[in-house]
Write a protein that holds these residues in place. Structure first.
Motif: not given
Length: 210
Positions: A51-67
């Protein structure tokens, strides 16, 4: 909490056929969720998230999953948290408390419910309870389009990306599926329409999370 030894208790009052069916349905759905979760994890032993929030939003880019894969898993989980479901987790706990009055049984159920309600450390980033996030996303977008949830959903998505939101829900499933499985094991006799419950031997009153 590791489970090694059990104690079996008889019901304190008559269990009706419809209640046995409710317990049996809970166990069947718990087994389905467990299989789906194991399949989802695949060769992974745990979820790997970043998780990262440096952009001002919480982001998660490691867990890429088919919706679509996520929706199937979320659907199996939903029956334990939707209040209109007979298999909703706390509804089952409350029914067991009514039928088994031994203090050890009640202390176990209260302890498990306290773990169920415990929030993750990530809440200090987004300020929403896990129940809020799940209810808003499931009913405002994923399974229904409840207009009353729309404004809250927009607020949630202003604080986190949709992949991050999905990751937060997956963390909840990771935790709550273990709690669901604990109760499933306790209901071994009830699945067979026998008026008994087995409870792990431990001091649950001392360990309860306040």
């Amino acid at each position: 909490m590791p489970i090694s030894k059990w104690k079996v208790y008889e019901a304190s009052s008559r269990i009706e056929t419809v209640e046995y069916q409710q317990f049996e349905s809970f166990c069947l759905r718990a087994n389905q969720l467990r299989k789906n979760w194991i399949d989802f994890l695949g060769s992974r032993k745990t979820l790997a998230m970043s998780f990262d929030r440096s952009s001002g939003k919480i982001e998660e880019n490691a867990l890429l999953q088919n919706p679509h894969r996520l929706k199937g898993l979320f659907l199996d989980f939903r029956v334990f948290i939707a209040r209109n479901e007979t298999t909703e987790y706390k509804k089952i706990c409350n029914k067991l408390t009514q039928r088994f009055t031994e203090s050890h049984v009640r202390e176990f159920l209260e302890y498990e419910k306290s773990v169920w309600d415990q929030e993750s450390a990530l809440q200090s980033w987004h300020y929403f309870s896990s129940n809020e996030i799940i209810d808003t996303y499931f009913n405002g977008r994923l399974f229904h389009t409840d207009r009353s949830k729309h404004e809250k959903l927009l607020t949630v998505l202003r604080n986190m990306t949709e992949p991050a939101l999905n990751a937060v829900i997956l963390l909840e499933i990771d935790k709550k599926s273990r709690i669901i499985n604990n109760l499933n094991l306790c209901c071994e006799y009830l699945q067979k329409h026998e008026p008994k419950i087995k409870v792990p031997i431990a001091n649950f009153a001392a360990n309860k999370i306040i």
